[in-house]
Design a protein around this motif. Structure first.
Motif, PDB file in Angstrom:
ATOM      1  N   GLY A 162       0.829  -1.209   0.000  1.00 10.41           N
ATOM      2  CA  GLY A 162       0.000   0.000   0.000  1.00 10.41           C
ATOM      3  C   GLY A 162       0.858   1.250   0.000  1.00 10.41           C
ATOM      4  N   ALA A 163       1.930   1.217   0.811  1.00 10.72           N
ATOM      5  CA  ALA A 163       2.817   2.388   0.896  1.00 10.72           C
ATOM      6  C   ALA A 163       3.525   2.617  -0.442  1.00 10.72           C
ATOM      7  CB  ALA A 163       3.844   2.175   2.008  1.00 10.72           C
ATOM      8  N   ILE A 164       4.045   1.532  -1.027  1.00 12.53           N
ATOM      9  CA  ILE A 164       4.750   1.675  -2.315  1.00 12.53           C
ATOM     10  C   ILE A 164       3.774   2.159  -3.383  1.00 12.53           C
ATOM     11  CG2 ILE A 164       5.955   0.424  -4.158  1.00 12.53           C
ATOM     12  CD1 ILE A 164       7.099  -1.408  -1.977  1.00 12.53           C
ATOM     13  N   SER A 165       2.580   1.573  -3.372  1.00 13.31           N
ATOM     14  CA  SER A 165       1.565   1.979  -4.348  1.00 13.31           C
ATOM     15  C   SER A 165       1.235   3.466  -4.198  1.00 13.31           C
ATOM     16  CB  SER A 165       0.310   1.123  -4.154  1.00 13.31           C
ATOM     17  OG  SER A 165      -0.702   1.567  -4.988  1.00 13.31           O
ATOM     18  N   GLY A 166       1.125   3.904  -2.933  1.00 12.77           N
ATOM     19  CA  GLY A 166       0.833   5.315  -2.665  1.00 12.77           C
ATOM     20  C   GLY A 166       1.891   6.242  -3.221  1.00 12.77           C
ATOM     21  N   PHE A 167       3.144   5.781  -3.176  1.00 10.02           N
ATOM     22  CA  PHE A 167       4.242   6.623  -3.651  1.00 10.02           C
ATOM     23  C   PHE A 167       4.411   6.564  -5.164  1.00 10.02           C
ATOM     24  CE2 PHE A 167       6.019   6.608   0.727  1.00 10.02           C
ATOM     25  CZ  PHE A 167       6.138   7.979   0.849  1.00 10.02           C
ATOM     26  N   VAL A 168       4.330   5.366  -5.731  1.00  6.47           N
ATOM     27  CA  VAL A 168       4.757   5.231  -7.136  1.00  6.47           C
ATOM     28  C   VAL A 168       3.630   5.015  -8.143  1.00  6.47           C
ATOM     29  CG1 VAL A 168       7.016   4.350  -6.457  1.00  6.47           C
ATOM     30  CG2 VAL A 168       5.184   2.740  -6.990  1.00  6.47           C
ATOM     31  N   SER A 169       2.423   4.666  -7.690  1.00  7.92           N
ATOM     32  CA  SER A 169       1.381   4.408  -8.685  1.00  7.92           C
ATOM     33  C   SER A 169       0.925   5.728  -9.314  1.00  7.92           C
ATOM     34  CB  SER A 169       0.191   3.687  -8.053  1.00  7.92           C
ATOM     35  OG  SER A 169      -0.483   4.554  -7.187  1.00  7.92           O
ATOM     36  N   GLN A 170       0.550   5.656 -10.563  1.00  3.08           N
ATOM     37  CA  GLN A 170       0.122   6.848 -11.300  1.00  3.08           C
ATOM     38  C   GLN A 170      -1.196   6.570 -11.992  1.00  3.08           C
ATOM     39  OE1 GLN A 170       3.037   7.625 -14.266  1.00  3.08           O
ATOM     40  NE2 GLN A 170       4.639   8.121 -12.811  1.00  3.08           N
ATOM     41  N   GLU A 171      -2.074   7.549 -11.943  1.00  2.00           N
ATOM     42  CA  GLU A 171      -3.288   7.497 -12.759  1.00  2.00           C
ATOM     43  C   GLU A 171      -3.324   8.762 -13.575  1.00  2.00           C
ATOM     44  OE1 GLU A 171      -7.179   6.233 -11.732  1.00  2.00           O
ATOM     45  OE2 GLU A 171      -6.447   5.177  -9.970  1.00  2.00           O
ATOM     46  N   SER A 172      -3.517   8.614 -14.852  1.00  2.00           N
ATOM     47  CA  SER A 172      -3.487   9.790 -15.712  1.00  2.00           C
ATOM     48  C   SER A 172      -4.348   9.523 -16.945  1.00  2.00           C
ATOM     49  CB  SER A 172      -2.054  10.095 -16.123  1.00  2.00           C
ATOM     50  OG  SER A 172      -1.478   8.963 -16.737  1.00  2.00           O
ATOM     51  N   GLN A 173      -4.479  10.539 -17.768  1.00  2.00           N
ATOM     52  CA  GLN A 173      -5.274  10.393 -18.992  1.00  2.00           C
ATOM     53  C   GLN A 173      -4.442  10.771 -20.207  1.00  2.00           C
ATOM     54  OE1 GLN A 173      -8.848  12.727 -18.485  1.00  2.00           O
ATOM     55  NE2 GLN A 173      -9.900  11.029 -17.501  1.00  2.00           N
ATOM     56  N   MET A 174      -4.588   9.965 -21.254  1.00  2.00           N
ATOM     57  CA  MET A 174      -3.968  10.306 -22.523  1.00  2.00           C
ATOM     58  C   MET A 174      -5.098  10.712 -23.470  1.00  2.00           C
ATOM     59  SD  MET A 174      -1.471   8.044 -24.965  1.00  2.00           S
ATOM     60  CE  MET A 174       0.041   8.210 -24.043  1.00  2.00           C
ATOM     61  N   ILE A 175      -5.022  11.936 -23.948  1.00  3.14           N
ATOM     62  CA  ILE A 175      -6.075  12.463 -24.816  1.00  3.14           C
ATOM     63  C   ILE A 175      -5.500  12.581 -26.228  1.00  3.14           C
ATOM     64  CG2 ILE A 175      -7.638  14.416 -25.193  1.00  3.14           C
ATOM     65  CD1 ILE A 175      -7.319  14.963 -22.127  1.00  3.14           C
ATOM     66  N   ILE A 176      -6.051  11.799 -27.152  1.00  2.00           N
ATOM     67  CA  ILE A 176      -5.501  11.791 -28.521  1.00  2.00           C
ATOM     68  C   ILE A 176      -6.601  12.030 -29.535  1.00  2.00           C
ATOM     69  CG2 ILE A 176      -3.769  10.662 -29.962  1.00  2.00           C
ATOM     70  CD1 ILE A 176      -3.605   8.408 -28.091  1.00  2.00           C
ATOM     71  N   THR A 205     -14.055  12.475 -32.280  1.00  2.00           N
ATOM     72  CA  THR A 205     -12.759  12.487 -32.966  1.00  2.00           C
ATOM     73  C   THR A 205     -11.604  12.413 -31.976  1.00  2.00           C
ATOM     74  OG1 THR A 205     -12.716  14.895 -32.941  1.00  2.00           O
ATOM     75  CG2 THR A 205     -13.618  13.849 -34.916  1.00  2.00           C
ATOM     76  N   VAL A 206     -11.924  12.499 -30.695  1.00  4.44           N
ATOM     77  CA  VAL A 206     -10.891  12.480 -29.659  1.00  4.44           C
ATOM     78  C   VAL A 206     -11.179  11.319 -28.709  1.00  4.44           C
ATOM     79  CG1 VAL A 206      -9.962  13.715 -27.655  1.00  4.44           C
ATOM     80  CG2 VAL A 206     -10.411  14.953 -29.779  1.00  4.44           C
ATOM     81  N   SER A 207     -10.165  10.512 -28.468  1.00  3.53           N
ATOM     82  CA  SER A 207     -10.303   9.401 -27.534  1.00  3.53           C
ATOM     83  C   SER A 207      -9.588   9.741 -26.230  1.00  3.53           C
ATOM     84  CB  SER A 207      -9.702   8.130 -28.142  1.00  3.53           C
ATOM     85  OG  SER A 207      -9.804   7.072 -27.216  1.00  3.53           O
ATOM     86  N   ILE A 208     -10.216   9.423 -25.116  1.00  5.77           N
ATOM     87  CA  ILE A 208      -9.592   9.659 -23.811  1.00  5.77           C
ATOM     88  C   ILE A 208      -9.302   8.300 -23.176  1.00  5.77           C
ATOM     89  CG2 ILE A 208      -9.849  10.730 -21.542  1.00  5.77           C
ATOM     90  CD1 ILE A 208     -11.783  12.742 -22.862  1.00  5.77           C
ATOM     91  N   LEU A 209      -8.019   8.022 -23.005  1.00  7.16           N
ATOM     92  CA  LEU A 209      -7.600   6.750 -22.417  1.00  7.16           C
ATOM     93  C   LEU A 209      -7.161   6.992 -20.982  1.00  7.16           C
ATOM     94  CD1 LEU A 209      -5.404   5.535 -25.418  1.00  7.16           C
ATOM     95  CD2 LEU A 209      -7.736   4.815 -24.892  1.00  7.16           C
ATOM     96  N   GLN A 210      -7.587   6.113 -20.080  1.00  5.21           N
ATOM     97  CA  GLN A 210      -7.172   6.204 -18.675  1.00  5.21           C
ATOM     98  C   GLN A 210      -5.959   5.298 -18.501  1.00  5.21           C
ATOM     99  OE1 GLN A 210      -9.007   8.074 -16.470  1.00  5.21           O
ATOM    100  NE2 GLN A 210      -7.778   7.648 -14.650  1.00  5.21           N
ATOM    101  N   LEU A 211      -4.859   5.857 -18.024  1.00  5.05           N
ATOM    102  CA  LEU A 211      -3.622   5.094 -17.861  1.00  5.05           C
ATOM    103  C   LEU A 211      -3.374   4.817 -16.383  1.00  5.05           C
ATOM    104  CD1 LEU A 211      -3.317   6.300 -20.740  1.00  5.05           C
ATOM    105  CD2 LEU A 211      -0.882   6.438 -20.299  1.00  5.05           C
ATOM    106  N   VAL A 212      -3.099   3.580 -16.079  1.00 11.67           N
ATOM    107  CA  VAL A 212      -2.815   3.201 -14.700  1.00 11.67           C
ATOM    108  C   VAL A 212      -1.467   2.504 -14.672  1.00 11.67           C
ATOM    109  CG1 VAL A 212      -3.593   1.879 -12.700  1.00 11.67           C
ATOM    110  CG2 VAL A 212      -5.276   2.935 -14.214  1.00 11.67           C
ATOM    111  N   LYS A 213      -0.599   3.024 -13.821  1.00 12.28           N
ATOM    112  CA  LYS A 213       0.720   2.409 -13.667  1.00 12.28           C
ATOM    113  C   LYS A 213       0.915   2.091 -12.191  1.00 12.28           C
ATOM    114  CE  LYS A 213       5.572   3.286 -14.708  1.00 12.28           C
ATOM    115  NZ  LYS A 213       6.530   4.319 -15.128  1.00 12.28           N
ATOM    116  N   ASN A 214       0.917   0.820 -11.857  1.00 13.41           N
ATOM    117  CA  ASN A 214       1.086   0.422 -10.458  1.00 13.41           C
ATOM    118  C   ASN A 214       1.959  -0.821 -10.409  1.00 13.41           C
ATOM    119  OD1 ASN A 214       0.924  -0.074  -7.769  1.00 13.41           O
ATOM    120  ND2 ASN A 214      -1.249  -0.576  -7.733  1.00 13.41           N
ATOM    121  N   PRO A 215       3.253  -0.643 -10.177  1.00 14.90           N
ATOM    122  CA  PRO A 215       4.164  -1.792 -10.215  1.00 14.90           C
ATOM    123  C   PRO A 215       3.900  -2.825  -9.116  1.00 14.90           C
ATOM    124  CG  PRO A 215       5.321   0.210  -9.556  1.00 14.90           C
ATOM    125  CD  PRO A 215       3.947   0.619  -9.931  1.00 14.90           C
TER     126      PRO A 215
END
Lengths: 183, 366
Positions: free
Chosen positions: B110-124, B328-338
């Motif tokens: 939980g602690a590592i996830s709190g520090f390093v996980s990322q949630e973001s959006q890629m708008i293309i 014409t624009v796609s919004i992708l949700q990106l999740v990075k959680n090692p």
């Protein structure tokens, strides 16, 4: 015993408070950096027209004596008023009607009867060519200019009772109007 | 034993003690209770940030209660030291040992996830290529300096910047005069330009807005900053705002921008086509998908991303989240959680531990 616990706790608190990130840096290839040279280019100073295009999607010249009013619909992008003169800029996507249907709509707005044929006259203001029409009903006058930009149709409409003042404003406004966005 | 040795031994026994465990659990209980109640006001994102992904809970700028990170660290350290203190290698204790280990994995994960996980959006946009994603909630201040073929980007997370702070960012020293956490900018009439400011500050008035704490709401931060060069030359007063989301020139060598925090990737994602279908006679989406091409050096692979079928590439999961601008624009949700696997692994260890202990107890009862 108590003192030992106190100092240990204090040390942990100081350590935790001290965990503050700082400025970091990384390098990117130039083509991956989003830039807009029109905005505040070092040799041109901050560019007001560019900001205006960015915010509004198009640029129109400053009209110091005119007041800007909020339009009640979403397709009217700009509504300026001075005395009884009203200047609007409208953007329509998709089907915006035929020349005949549009002209008859404007005629109805002036209280005129519809016509069976209608044309708009191409005229160039500044660097841009518009299709234009001039209508009159008693003391009421109307000027309309139309321009296609991509899939959109833009209409500029000026109404009022003073044809001389309207003609002066019309040419000045359309000459500087730019309906294309900064890329 | 030396005095320091005695103190360390006392500290070890104190921190490994049951009292600390009880204190930690009570603190955790209070934190969860208050955080849950305050979720009504803050929304889930800010609740997690304020109460759980923080060392301290602040009230009017003062730390008033240990945050989730502090409580988690306290419990984790207590658990580890208690094991070291009381550890006995025997089959009888194996179940208890596994159960406690699983709790430790949960805490650390939980602690590592709190520090390093990322949630973001890629708008293309269809046909465009994107190299970065953007945070929905976090804002960064960047200074960019061109260096031939590359641009050096100096970045600071705005969570660490307050009014009156002075920050050295590459060639510039930036002093924050004022900060608004949410504001919209209104283009003022040209005739009323404010000559005292530089860049966008000459043309915009700033209207403060209350911070919108809904999970997907985007707040636009605005800063008035005074910028000097490193040798002390005053470059003027600038307005930077994530509402503008465009870099402004400062002097003739660097640009500055306040923008949603960006995460760059060493590969590119190109949106070839976005598909959006609706249930007949309604505007309710029945299906939406993105056909993308991932280009990573010589690797070039098309992927089809659609609802509940994300793309997983280099530790990042791309979910189809939304769309915009007439499809014409796609919004992708990106999740990075090692450490996404840590709760699953902890549950497995916990299950084995409980089973072990139960079998052992049943044997005793017989």
């Amino acid at each position: 015993m108590i003192r030992g616990r106190f100092w240990l706790t204090a040390l942990m608190c100081v350590g935790l408070v001290g965990c503050q990130p700082t400025v970091t840096h990384y390098d990117l290839p130039n083509h991956r950096v989003q830039t807009n040279p029109a905005l505040g280019h070092p040799h041109a100073g901050a560019d007001y027209p560019a900001y205006k295009r960015m915010v509004w999607g198009f640029y129109w010249p400053d009209m110091p004596d005119w007041s800007r009013e909020t339009a009640s619909d979403t397709w009217t992008r700009l509504r300026l008023v001075r005395g009884d003169m009203v200047l609007t800029v409208t953007q329509l996507s998709g089907d915006s009607g035929t020349v005949l249907s549009n002209v008859n709509r404007w005629r109805r707005q002036l209280g005129l009867n519809p016509v069976t044929t209608a044309t708009m006259i191409p005229k160039t203001y500044g660097q841009t060519q518009y299709d234009t029409v001039v209508l009159r009903s008693g003391a009421s006058h109307m000027r309309v200019a139309q321009q296609a930009v991509g899939a959109d149709q833009w209409f500029v409409k000026l109404t009022g009772s003073d044809p001389v003042a309207m003609a002066a404003v019309w040419g000045e406004f359309l000459s500087e109007l730019s309906l294309t966005e900064v890329q | 034993m030396s005095r320091i040795g005695v103190l360390l031994k006392q500290a070890f026994h104190a921190v490994a003690g049951l009292k600390i465990a009880v204190v930690g659990l009570v603190l955790g209980f209070v934190l969860v209770l208050v955080g849950t109640l305050d979720q009504v006001n803050l929304g889930i994102y800010y609740t997690v940030k304020v109460y759980f992904k923080s060392w301290w809970v602040y009230w009017h700028g003062w730390p008033v209660f240990p945050g989730g990170m502090s409580v988690g660290l306290l419990l984790g350290v207590n658990l580890v030291l208690a094991h070291i203190k009381r550890f006995q290698w025997s089959m009888k204790k194996m179940g208890i040992w596994l159960i406690h280990s699983s709790l430790l994995v949960l805490l650390i994960g939980g602690a590592i996830s709190g520090f390093v996980s990322q949630e973001s959006q890629m708008i293309i946009r269809e046909g465009d290529t994107q190299w970065y994603s953007e945070s929905v909630h976090d804002t960064e201040l960047v200074v960019m300096q061109a260096q031939g073929e590359t641009t050096r980007v100096f970045q600071i997370d705005m969570a660490n910047v307050q009014a009156n702070d002075s920050i050295v960012m590459g060639p510039l020293v930036i002093t924050v005069e004022s900060r608004l956490n949410n504001a919209i900018l209104r283009l003022i009439d040209d005739a009323n330009r404010w000559q005292s400011a530089q860049g966008a500050g000459r043309y915009f008035s700033v209207e403060p807005r209350p911070v919108d704490r809904r999970p997907d709401a985007r707040n636009h931060m605005a800063l008035w900053v005074r910028i000097h060069t490193q040798d002390g030359t005053d470059l003027g007063r600038f307005l930077v705002s994530s509402w503008l989301n465009h870099p402004q020139w400062v002097g003739d060598r660097a640009t500055i921008a306040l923008r949603p925090t960006r995460y760059y990737y060493p590969y590119a994602v190109t949106l070839m086509e976005f598909t959006h279908r609706q249930h007949p006679g309604t505007t309710i989406p029945s299906y939406f998908s993105s056909d993308v091409i991932v280009t990573d050096g010589s690797f070039r692979q098309p992927f089809h991303i659609y609802m509940n079928h994300p793309l997983r590439y280099q530790g990042v999961t791309y979910f189809q989240a939304s769309f915009d601008d007439a499809d014409t624009v796609s919004i992708l949700q990106l999740v990075k959680n090692p450490v996404w696997w840590s709760p699953y692994f902890a549950c497995l260890v916990l299950g084995v531990g409980l089973l072990w202990h139960m079998v052992l107890m049943m044997g005793r009862l017989r």
